[in-house]
Scaffold this active site. Structure first.
Site, PDB file in Angstrom:
ATOM      1  N   LYS A   1       0.769  -1.129   0.125  1.00 35.42           N
ATOM      2  CA  LYS A   1      -0.052  -0.047   0.166  1.00 35.42           C
ATOM      3  C   LYS A   1       0.946   1.263   0.120  1.00 35.42           C
ATOM      4  O   LYS A   1       0.639   2.261  -0.648  1.00 35.42           O
ATOM      5  CB  LYS A   1      -1.035   0.023   1.210  1.00 35.42           C
TER       6      LYS A   1
ATOM      7  N   LYS B   1      -1.074  11.312   6.483  1.00 41.49           N
ATOM      8  CA  LYS B   1      -0.527  10.042   7.314  1.00 41.49           C
ATOM      9  C   LYS B   1       0.069   8.984   6.653  1.00 41.49           C
ATOM     10  O   LYS B   1       1.190   8.656   7.026  1.00 41.49           O
ATOM     11  CB  LYS B   1      -1.800   9.614   7.980  1.00 41.49           C
TER      12      LYS B   1
END
Length: 292
Positions: free
Chosen positions: A177, A245
């Site tokens: 990811k 983030k």
């Protein structure tokens, strides 16, 4: 498989994506318990569809064969899984726990070790595809963890996604990811720069997208985010605060590898500028605001 033999699902994190993902599992007939920080419309829709409410993560795990979490930040995952009333405090041996949050690869390894110590199994399974992919059960799911646990989770993943890949051991899903987010960071920045250039050159933005889309510049970012950029539609499919983030995690991992990623670093600076101006709840297409 009858509904009576479908595994009981516990689902926590019913936001833009999680609400739709849980809805697909409930619609397939899985008995379901849910938990969330608040009881908004997505929660109520699942309760109306027959899901039950769990007061704590521990209670959620105790009522479930398979638990799925998709939360905001790594610290949320750590608290929900490892806290005094966390999932592992209530999980029975044999429970499969799946974290679909985009989170830290190192935390994923820690969670897998903690789950194994309780006689449970854990998978890190972050997703790509945004709110549209979640609604259409068309997510790409990148999975790290034990192969047997992955096989057990496959029917659940198939209710939520179309591309499901086992990438390796604990943390491998999260590393994959991170690669996805690194690719998006430069791609969405490139689209914003191209459309900003076109606007300053006096071109029609829609015509530019139509001309570029069939060629080498065509991409999901151009085709989906480009039109939103043109009209200033910053409604979130994926929020800037969450993307920042993710980029922070990716940069930390890259630094640990002594790997320089200048495109991602520049993208992060631009998103920080956008967040300071527009707030963190806007969608990633808002990066074009950094060019105005």
């Amino acid at each position: 498989m009858s509904n009576a033999t479908l595994p009981r699902i516990g689902f926590m994190g019913l936001g833009i994506m999680g609400g739709a993902m849980a809805g697909h599992l409930r619609a397939a007939g899985h008995p379901m318990a849910i938990a969330n920080r608040s009881r908004g419309p997505r929660v109520q829709a699942l309760l109306d569809a027959g899901a039950t409410w769990a007061e704590t993560p521990a209670a959620l795990a105790a009522a479930s064969d398979i638990v799925v979490t998709i939360l905001g930040f790594p610290q949320d995952v750590e608290q929900v899984w490892l806290g005094a009333d966390g999932l592992l405090a209530g999980a029975k041996p044999g429970t499969l726990l799946i974290d679909m949050t985009t989170s830290s690869p190192r935390l994923a390894v820690q969670l897998a070790e903690a789950a194994a110590a309780k006689g449970c199994a854990a998978l890190d399974a972050p997703v790509s595809g945004g709110d549209v992919g979640a609604r259409n059960a068309a997510l790409s799911i990148m999975v790290g963890g034990d192969a047997d646990a992955f096989a057990r989770a496959q029917p659940v993943f198939a209710r939520m996604g179309k591309t499901i890949r086992h990438m390796g051991g604990p943390g491998a899903g999260q590393h994959t990811k991170m690669a996805n987010q690194i690719a998006i960071a430069s791609a969405v920045m490139g689209v914003a720069e191209a459309l900003s250039y076109a606007r300053h050159a006096g071109l029609d933005g829609e015509a530019v997208i139509a001309a570029l889309a069939p060629g080498a510049a065509g991409s999901t970012q151009l085709n989906v985010m480009g039109p939103k950029m043109l009209v200033g539609d910053y409604a979130p499919g994926f929020m800037v605060k969450h993307f920042l983030k993710d980029l922070g995690i990716a940069l930390a991992e890259a630094q640990e590898m002594q790997l320089d990623l200048p495109g991602m670093a520049l993208s992060r600076r631009l998103f920080e500028r956008v967040a300071a101006e527009l707030g963190g709840d806007v969608g990633t297409q808002s990066i074009i605001a950094a060019y105005r």
